[in-house]
Scaffold this motif. Structure first.
Motif, PDB file in Angstrom:
ATOM      1  N   PRO A  16       0.803  -1.236   0.000  1.00  0.00           N
ATOM      2  CA  PRO A  16       0.000   0.000   0.000  1.00  0.00           C
ATOM      3  C   PRO A  16       0.831   1.278   0.000  1.00  0.00           C
ATOM      4  O   PRO A  16       0.475   2.252  -0.667  1.00  0.00           O
ATOM      5  N   GLU A  17       1.951   1.267   0.728  1.00  0.00           N
ATOM      6  CA  GLU A  17       2.759   2.488   0.816  1.00  0.00           C
ATOM      7  C   GLU A  17       3.472   2.823  -0.490  1.00  0.00           C
ATOM      8  O   GLU A  17       4.002   3.932  -0.642  1.00  0.00           O
ATOM      9  N   GLU A  18       3.495   1.888  -1.443  1.00  0.00           N
ATOM     10  CA  GLU A  18       4.124   2.158  -2.734  1.00  0.00           C
ATOM     11  C   GLU A  18       3.102   2.338  -3.855  1.00  0.00           C
ATOM     12  O   GLU A  18       3.474   2.481  -5.020  1.00  0.00           O
ATOM     13  N   GLN A  19       1.822   2.342  -3.502  1.00  0.00           N
ATOM     14  CA  GLN A  19       0.779   2.585  -4.493  1.00  0.00           C
ATOM     15  C   GLN A  19       0.705   4.083  -4.796  1.00  0.00           C
ATOM     16  O   GLN A  19       1.066   4.920  -3.966  1.00  0.00           O
ATOM     17  N   PRO A  20       0.227   4.438  -5.993  1.00  0.00           N
ATOM     18  CA  PRO A  20       0.123   5.864  -6.333  1.00  0.00           C
ATOM     19  C   PRO A  20      -0.949   6.556  -5.497  1.00  0.00           C
ATOM     20  O   PRO A  20      -1.926   5.932  -5.082  1.00  0.00           O
ATOM     21  N   ILE A  21      -0.748   7.825  -5.235  1.00  0.00           N
ATOM     22  CA  ILE A  21      -1.778   8.631  -4.586  1.00  0.00           C
ATOM     23  C   ILE A  21      -2.842   8.939  -5.636  1.00  0.00           C
ATOM     24  O   ILE A  21      -2.544   9.479  -6.703  1.00  0.00           O
ATOM     25  N   VAL A  22      -4.079   8.566  -5.343  1.00  0.00           N
ATOM     26  CA  VAL A  22      -5.167   8.737  -6.307  1.00  0.00           C
ATOM     27  C   VAL A  22      -6.215   9.655  -5.688  1.00  0.00           C
ATOM     28  O   VAL A  22      -6.620   9.466  -4.536  1.00  0.00           O
ATOM     29  N   LYS A  23      -6.643  10.649  -6.462  1.00  0.00           N
ATOM     30  CA  LYS A  23      -7.614  11.614  -5.947  1.00  0.00           C
ATOM     31  C   LYS A  23      -8.422  12.187  -7.102  1.00  0.00           C
ATOM     32  O   LYS A  23      -8.233  11.791  -8.263  1.00  0.00           O
ATOM     33  N   GLN A  24      -9.325  13.109  -6.777  1.00  0.00           N
ATOM     34  CA  GLN A  24     -10.188  13.692  -7.796  1.00  0.00           C
ATOM     35  C   GLN A  24      -9.349  14.282  -8.927  1.00  0.00           C
ATOM     36  O   GLN A  24      -8.383  15.003  -8.695  1.00  0.00           O
ATOM     37  N   GLY A  25      -9.724  13.921 -10.159  1.00  0.00           N
ATOM     38  CA  GLY A  25      -8.980  14.353 -11.334  1.00  0.00           C
ATOM     39  C   GLY A  25      -8.119  13.252 -11.927  1.00  0.00           C
ATOM     40  O   GLY A  25      -7.698  13.340 -13.086  1.00  0.00           O
ATOM     41  N   SER A  26      -7.845  12.195 -11.145  1.00  0.00           N
ATOM     42  CA  SER A  26      -7.039  11.078 -11.650  1.00  0.00           C
ATOM     43  C   SER A  26      -7.829  10.268 -12.670  1.00  0.00           C
ATOM     44  O   SER A  26      -9.051  10.140 -12.575  1.00  0.00           O
ATOM     45  N   GLN A  27      -7.117   9.705 -13.643  1.00  0.00           N
ATOM     46  CA  GLN A  27      -7.710   8.799 -14.626  1.00  0.00           C
ATOM     47  C   GLN A  27      -6.720   7.664 -14.858  1.00  0.00           C
ATOM     48  O   GLN A  27      -5.619   7.903 -15.355  1.00  0.00           O
ATOM     49  N   SER A  28      -7.108   6.434 -14.485  1.00  0.00           N
ATOM     50  CA  SER A  28      -6.182   5.307 -14.596  1.00  0.00           C
ATOM     51  C   SER A  28      -6.913   4.013 -14.274  1.00  0.00           C
ATOM     52  O   SER A  28      -8.062   4.020 -13.826  1.00  0.00           O
ATOM     53  N   PHE A  29      -6.215   2.881 -14.501  1.00  0.00           N
ATOM     54  CA  PHE A  29      -6.826   1.607 -14.137  1.00  0.00           C
ATOM     55  C   PHE A  29      -6.879   1.459 -12.618  1.00  0.00           C
ATOM     56  O   PHE A  29      -7.707   0.720 -12.088  1.00  0.00           O
ATOM     57  N   GLU A  30      -5.997   2.191 -11.897  1.00  0.00           N
ATOM     58  CA  GLU A  30      -6.109   2.194 -10.439  1.00  0.00           C
ATOM     59  C   GLU A  30      -7.454   2.777 -10.008  1.00  0.00           C
ATOM     60  O   GLU A  30      -8.071   2.302  -9.049  1.00  0.00           O
ATOM     61  N   VAL A  31      -7.908   3.806 -10.729  1.00  0.00           N
ATOM     62  CA  VAL A  31      -9.214   4.389 -10.416  1.00  0.00           C
ATOM     63  C   VAL A  31     -10.318   3.365 -10.677  1.00  0.00           C
ATOM     64  O   VAL A  31     -11.265   3.245  -9.897  1.00  0.00           O
ATOM     65  N   GLU A  32     -10.197   2.599 -11.776  1.00  0.00           N
ATOM     66  CA  GLU A  32     -11.187   1.550 -12.055  1.00  0.00           C
ATOM     67  C   GLU A  32     -11.256   0.559 -10.897  1.00  0.00           C
ATOM     68  O   GLU A  32     -12.343   0.150 -10.474  1.00  0.00           O
ATOM     69  N   PHE A  33     -10.091   0.152 -10.407  1.00  0.00           N
ATOM     70  CA  PHE A  33     -10.050  -0.782  -9.278  1.00  0.00           C
ATOM     71  C   PHE A  33     -10.749  -0.182  -8.061  1.00  0.00           C
ATOM     72  O   PHE A  33     -11.548  -0.843  -7.391  1.00  0.00           O
ATOM     73  N   ILE A  34     -10.449   1.068  -7.770  1.00  0.00           N
ATOM     74  CA  ILE A  34     -11.073   1.744  -6.628  1.00  0.00           C
ATOM     75  C   ILE A  34     -12.591   1.772  -6.795  1.00  0.00           C
ATOM     76  O   ILE A  34     -13.344   1.519  -5.843  1.00  0.00           O
ATOM     77  N   GLN A  35     -13.059   2.047  -8.010  1.00  0.00           N
ATOM     78  CA  GLN A  35     -14.501   2.111  -8.261  1.00  0.00           C
ATOM     79  C   GLN A  35     -15.158   0.743  -8.115  1.00  0.00           C
ATOM     80  O   GLN A  35     -16.266   0.631  -7.572  1.00  0.00           O
ATOM     81  N   VAL A  36     -14.486  -0.313  -8.595  1.00  0.00           N
ATOM     82  CA  VAL A  36     -15.005  -1.670  -8.397  1.00  0.00           C
ATOM     83  C   VAL A  36     -15.131  -1.969  -6.907  1.00  0.00           C
ATOM     84  O   VAL A  36     -16.136  -2.520  -6.439  1.00  0.00           O
ATOM     85  N   MET A  37     -14.115  -1.590  -6.148  1.00  0.00           N
ATOM     86  CA  MET A  37     -14.136  -1.872  -4.717  1.00  0.00           C
ATOM     87  C   MET A  37     -15.177  -1.022  -3.986  1.00  0.00           C
ATOM     88  O   MET A  37     -15.800  -1.480  -3.025  1.00  0.00           O
ATOM     89  N   LEU A  38     -15.384   0.212  -4.431  1.00  0.00           N
ATOM     90  CA  LEU A  38     -16.440   1.034  -3.829  1.00  0.00           C
ATOM     91  C   LEU A  38     -17.797   0.358  -4.005  1.00  0.00           C
ATOM     92  O   LEU A  38     -18.610   0.309  -3.073  1.00  0.00           O
ATOM     93  N   ASN A  39     -18.046  -0.165  -5.209  1.00  0.00           N
ATOM     94  CA  ASN A  39     -19.293  -0.898  -5.435  1.00  0.00           C
ATOM     95  C   ASN A  39     -19.378  -2.124  -4.536  1.00  0.00           C
ATOM     96  O   ASN A  39     -20.442  -2.444  -3.997  1.00  0.00           O
ATOM     97  N   HIS A  40     -18.260  -2.806  -4.374  1.00  0.00           N
ATOM     98  CA  HIS A  40     -18.240  -3.975  -3.497  1.00  0.00           C
ATOM     99  C   HIS A  40     -18.625  -3.597  -2.071  1.00  0.00           C
ATOM    100  O   HIS A  40     -19.374  -4.316  -1.406  1.00  0.00           O
ATOM    101  N   PHE A  41     -18.134  -2.458  -1.599  1.00  0.00           N
ATOM    102  CA  PHE A  41     -18.440  -2.015  -0.240  1.00  0.00           C
ATOM    103  C   PHE A  41     -19.851  -1.438  -0.121  1.00  0.00           C
ATOM    104  O   PHE A  41     -20.299  -1.125   0.978  1.00  0.00           O
ATOM    105  N   GLY A  42     -20.553  -1.299  -1.249  1.00  0.00           N
ATOM    106  CA  GLY A  42     -21.925  -0.814  -1.206  1.00  0.00           C
ATOM    107  C   GLY A  42     -22.093   0.646  -1.551  1.00  0.00           C
ATOM    108  O   GLY A  42     -23.172   1.207  -1.371  1.00  0.00           O
ATOM    109  N   PHE A  43     -21.037   1.283  -2.070  1.00  0.00           N
ATOM    110  CA  PHE A  43     -21.111   2.686  -2.457  1.00  0.00           C
ATOM    111  C   PHE A  43     -21.185   2.762  -3.984  1.00  0.00           C
ATOM    112  O   PHE A  43     -20.168   2.660  -4.671  1.00  0.00           O
ATOM    113  N   GLU A  44     -22.391   2.940  -4.494  1.00  0.00           N
ATOM    114  CA  GLU A  44     -22.643   2.860  -5.933  1.00  0.00           C
ATOM    115  C   GLU A  44     -21.787   3.864  -6.701  1.00  0.00           C
ATOM    116  O   GLU A  44     -21.811   5.065  -6.430  1.00  0.00           O
TER     117      GLU A  44
END
Length: 212
Positions: free
Chosen positions: A66-94
């Protein structure tokens, strides 16, 4: 929540298995959001993770802690963002899975951070990455996990299970792997050893089936 009746597995080699009912979330599409029984409040319901919903690129994320992962925030566009969005859905945040960290994704990250007791800054840094990666590794539904479920349910050391790794979906939208059960004793005698086929669901249900 709905109660999903576990299936009684038809005996194989003289074994009978009776499973215990489990409470499962009712999922509406990919939203994972269910109306509360009273009032207008909403409860977060987890969306099942399966290999079919996960991009192979995501596996590369596990090459770094985790400490070597990129910092991702509003404005980012990447496959890391896709992963975050998949996981948000998994946690119940549409969240729409489009790889773009927009205002809605930012809002949902804030909600996830609040639920997990993290600093609510909307930035996916070390602490948020830790939550996402640990949950992914624990919850992802793989063929290996399906085999473990089958071994535990049938509890017969003579049986070995295999499958082609293809993920199937039933009419209720629940995902499962189709596995073949083979007897070691029969294989040692020169036969194929096949004694049955089973559909193994993400919630641990094991159902006698047929070849697919």
């Amino acid at each position: 929540m709905r109660i999903s009746k576990q299936f009684v597995v038809t005996p194989v080699l003289g074994l009978a298995v009776l499973a215990t009912p489990l409470a499962l979330p009712t999922l509406g599409g990919t939203t994972g959001i269910a109306e509360a029984a009273s009032g207008n409040e909403q409860e977060n319901e987890q969306v099942q993770l399966s290999e079919s919903a996960i991009s192979p690129e995501f596996q590369a994320l596990f090459n770094w802690p985790p400490e070597e992962q990129p910092i991702v925030k509003q404005g980012s566009q990447s496959f890391e963002v896709e992963f975050i969005q998949v996981m948000l859905n998994h946690f119940g945040f549409e969240t729409e899975v489009d790889g773009v960290f927009g205002s809605h994704t930012d809002q949902q990250v804030h909600q996830l951070q609040a639920e997990k007791g993290l600093a609510q800054d909307g930035i996916v840094g070390v602490d948020t990455w830790t939550i996402l990666l640990e949950e992914y590794e624990e919850e992802i539904f793989t063929k290996e996990k399906a085999i473990n479920f089958a071994e535990e349910a049938l509890d017969n050391g003579d049986l070995v299970f295999s499958g082609d790794g293809a993920l199937h979906q039933d009419l209720d939208g629940q995902v499962f792997y189709s596995l073949r059960a083979q007897s070691k004793d029969y294989m040692e005698d020169g036969g194929s050893g096949t004694v049955g086929f089973y559909d193994v669901y993400q919630n641990g249900d094991v159902v006698e089936s047929k070849p697919r």
